[in-house]
Design a protein around this motif. Structure first.
Motif, PDB file in Angstrom:
ATOM      1  N   PRO A  62       0.810  -1.235   0.000  1.00 32.95           N
ATOM      2  CA  PRO A  62       0.000   0.000   0.000  1.00 32.95           C
ATOM      3  C   PRO A  62       0.840   1.281   0.000  1.00 32.95           C
ATOM      4  N   ALA A  63       2.010   1.239   0.590  1.00 32.11           N
ATOM      5  CA  ALA A  63       2.849   2.446   0.633  1.00 32.11           C
ATOM      6  C   ALA A  63       3.533   2.723  -0.702  1.00 32.11           C
ATOM      7  N   PHE A  64       3.430   1.781  -1.650  1.00 38.05           N
ATOM      8  CA  PHE A  64       4.175   1.915  -2.900  1.00 38.05           C
ATOM      9  C   PHE A  64       3.291   1.904  -4.150  1.00 38.05           C
ATOM     10  N   THR A  65       1.980   2.093  -3.984  1.00 38.80           N
ATOM     11  CA  THR A  65       1.119   2.172  -5.166  1.00 38.80           C
ATOM     12  C   THR A  65       1.401   3.498  -5.877  1.00 38.80           C
ATOM     13  N   PRO A  66       1.013   3.609  -7.149  1.00 39.73           N
ATOM     14  CA  PRO A  66       1.261   4.878  -7.853  1.00 39.73           C
ATOM     15  C   PRO A  66       0.649   6.080  -7.118  1.00 39.73           C
ATOM     16  N   ASP A  67      -0.541   5.915  -6.562  1.00 35.37           N
ATOM     17  CA  ASP A  67      -1.159   7.036  -5.840  1.00 35.37           C
ATOM     18  C   ASP A  67      -0.364   7.411  -4.596  1.00 35.37           C
ATOM     19  N   ALA A  68       0.072   6.403  -3.848  1.00 32.59           N
ATOM     20  CA  ALA A  68       0.858   6.673  -2.639  1.00 32.59           C
ATOM     21  C   ALA A  68       2.168   7.359  -3.014  1.00 32.59           C
ATOM     22  N   ILE A  69       2.762   6.937  -4.126  1.00 31.70           N
ATOM     23  CA  ILE A  69       4.045   7.503  -4.545  1.00 31.70           C
ATOM     24  C   ILE A  69       3.882   8.931  -5.048  1.00 31.70           C
ATOM     25  N   LYS A  70       2.738   9.219  -5.632  1.00 29.81           N
ATOM     26  CA  LYS A  70       2.477  10.573  -6.140  1.00 29.81           C
ATOM     27  C   LYS A  70       2.669  11.625  -5.042  1.00 29.81           C
ATOM     28  N   GLN A  71       2.350  11.252  -3.821  1.00 33.25           N
ATOM     29  CA  GLN A  71       2.503  12.201  -2.710  1.00 33.25           C
ATOM     30  C   GLN A  71       3.956  12.601  -2.491  1.00 33.25           C
ATOM     31  N   HIS A  72       4.877  11.756  -2.924  1.00 27.58           N
ATOM     32  CA  HIS A  72       6.294  12.068  -2.711  1.00 27.58           C
ATOM     33  C   HIS A  72       6.902  12.829  -3.885  1.00 27.58           C
ATOM     34  N   GLU A  73       6.067  13.045  -4.917  1.00 27.70           N
ATOM     35  CA  GLU A  73       6.627  13.670  -6.121  1.00 27.70           C
ATOM     36  C   GLU A  73       7.074  15.124  -5.893  1.00 27.70           C
ATOM     37  N   PRO A  74       6.263  15.960  -5.210  1.00 25.33           N
ATOM     38  CA  PRO A  74       6.716  17.345  -5.038  1.00 25.33           C
ATOM     39  C   PRO A  74       8.047  17.440  -4.292  1.00 25.33           C
ATOM     40  N   ARG A  75       8.200  16.623  -3.259  1.00 28.08           N
ATOM     41  CA  ARG A  75       9.447  16.654  -2.492  1.00 28.08           C
ATOM     42  C   ARG A  75      10.623  16.199  -3.365  1.00 28.08           C
TER      43      ARG A  75
END
Lengths: 393, 69
Positions: free
Chosen positions: A101-114
């Motif tokens: 769950p921590a590595f789905t595309p949606d979850a990963i999207k949250q780390h994109e700005p950083r």
């Protein structure tokens, strides 16, 4: 350490041989046609299938091939579990589901700005300079920081993480003492971090996994430490190698570079092609039951180098497999593995590579290899440039 | 024109997520990141090319495009 030179890649290969480390592709191309399953007595016996269909067959066959040992080493180390990558069915599925769950595309999207901010800051740091080491100063810095953020560790710990990874994945192939010391250090490090979160939980992966359960039971400390070590090690070296290879390619192919600058929408497609052509990760399996693959008997107790990079260069599956075509649309590559052990971090890696290219190309559209310096490559499990000196403009 | 349907073989899917990236109109991911077809998988003519692209990029060969009477 000097290793005896290889005279015959079919019967005596050595993936630590400098020629293999420098440029393995011609060796694999030759093997694929002459001896699709190579073997060596080195490392206590290893098979090397180089065709896509044989790599696929091994990856799918969890009955004859175990993941309890996933790195070919000189000496058999005590088994160091890092679930789920070292797990076989039936333990594998629940161990993997904990992390997914921590590595789905949606979850990963949250780390994109950083990630974008990290990349932009790194590139801005090159302002006024004539060049940089695109591997050490850029590629390596990105995943180390992103994973630190996800785990809830200080971004500045990069040097420590890089040292452990080098010791575990490279030096540890031939030096069990170094391997075990690094393993002990990572465990001690994570134990302290787990303890800190017991009193004060945080919004990070260490806290989240500390509370994880399988079938209602909390996971053991060994399981937790193994999973954290896996995320740290697999999340850094692999991605920095992939990013480094993209820049190695673009530094030498101005036409591809200019096309991506003009057509940034093509970057995700190009990323897939770089992943195919320069796939960084070769895993291994232990043969646990005698079996035949590709007409070759595999004997129980020996290892298999499971080369997704070699599979990705098989012309039977990829037309013009030896050519990098950044617009390649049909690309069923196996860079993230095949079967149940598909890389958990694939969505994270794709995001990081894409952002790394976007942010750099926006600011540094022109660069080339520094003719006065040498590119060096890692050896062993993960392939990528370790030194990649480039000149801007 | 026969009706086409896309379908993800859930036993084969390992969550590479290529289909959802290439054809988000046709595929979605569950909470673990594994794919399934959206709705009943009916494939509009305008999306046929995208469906084939998704199929051609699935490393596990988990995507089927079938004709439905």
């Amino acid at each position: 350490m000097t290793r005896p030179p290889v005279n015959d890649w079919s019967t005596d290969f050595d993936h630590l041989d400098p020629r293999w480390v420098e440029n393995p592709y011609p060796i694999w191309d030759e093997l694929r046609e002459k001896c699709p399953v190579a073997h060596t007595e080195r490392f206590r016996g290893v098979y090397f299938p180089s065709r896509y269909e044989d790599v696929r067959a091994v990856a799918y066959d969890t009955e004859h091939f175990s993941s309890r040992r996933i790195i070919v080493r000189e000496t058999p180390p005590p088994r160091i579990p890092a679930p789920p990558i070292t797990s076989d069915p039936p333990e594998h599925r629940p161990a993997k589901n904990l992390l997914l769950p921590a590595f789905t595309p949606d979850a990963i999207k949250q780390h994109e700005p950083r990630t974008r901010e990290i990349c932009a800051r790194l590139v801005e740091g090159f302002a006024g300079k004539s060049g940089c080491d695109a591997a050490a100063d850029y590629a390596q810095e990105i995943p180390v920081r992103v994973i630190a953020v996800m785990l809830g560790l200080p971004e500045e710990e990069g040097d420590r993480f890089r040292k452990w990874i080098h010791e575990i994945l490279e030096l540890g192939i031939t030096r069990p003492d170094i391997l075990m010391k690094a393993m002990g250090e990572t465990s001690a490090y994570f134990q302290v971090e787990i303890e800190k979160r017991k009193s004060v939980p945080r919004d990070d992966l260490i806290t989240q996994l500390s509370r994880a359960t399988i079938d209602g039971q909390p996971i053991s400390e060994d399981h937790l430490l193994g999973a954290l070590r896996l995320i740290l090690i697999a999340g850094i070296d692999t991605t920095w190698s992939a990013i480094g290879s993209c820049f190695w390619h673009l530094a030498q192919h101005p036409e591809d570079r200019q096309r991506l600058v003009k057509e940034p929408a093509l970057i995700p497609t190009a990323v897939e092609e770089f992943l195919r052509a320069y796939a960084p990760v070769t895993m291994a399996r232990e043969v646990i039951k005698d079996v035949e693959i590709g007409g070759c008997p595999f004997k129980s107790g020996e290892m298999v180098l499971l080369s997704f990079p070699a599979a990705n260069r098989d012309p039977r599956v990829f037309p013009n497999a030896d050519r990098v075509m950044i617009g390649r649309k049909e690309n069923r590559h196996a860079a993230f593995g095949l079967g149940i052990h598909r890389c958990i971090g694939s969505n994270l890696a794709r995001m990081e590579i894409t952002v790394a290219l976007q942010e750099w190309l926006k600011r540094i559209p022109e660069f080339r290899l520094d003719p006065a310096a040498k590119v060096t490559w890692s050896e062993g499990t993960v392939r990528g440039p370790r030194k990649l000196p480039v000149l801007f403009g | 024109m026969p009706t086409l349907k896309v379908k993800v073989d859930r036993d084969k899917c390992q969550g590479h997520a290529r289909c959802a990236a290439l054809a988000p109109e046709l595929f979605e991911l569950d909470e673990l990141g594994n794919a399934r077809e959206k709705g009943d998988g009916t494939l509009p003519n305008a999306l046929v090319e995208k469906a084939w692209l998704a199929r051609a990029n699935c490393p596990e060969e988990a995507i089927e495009v079938e004709e439905k009477a």
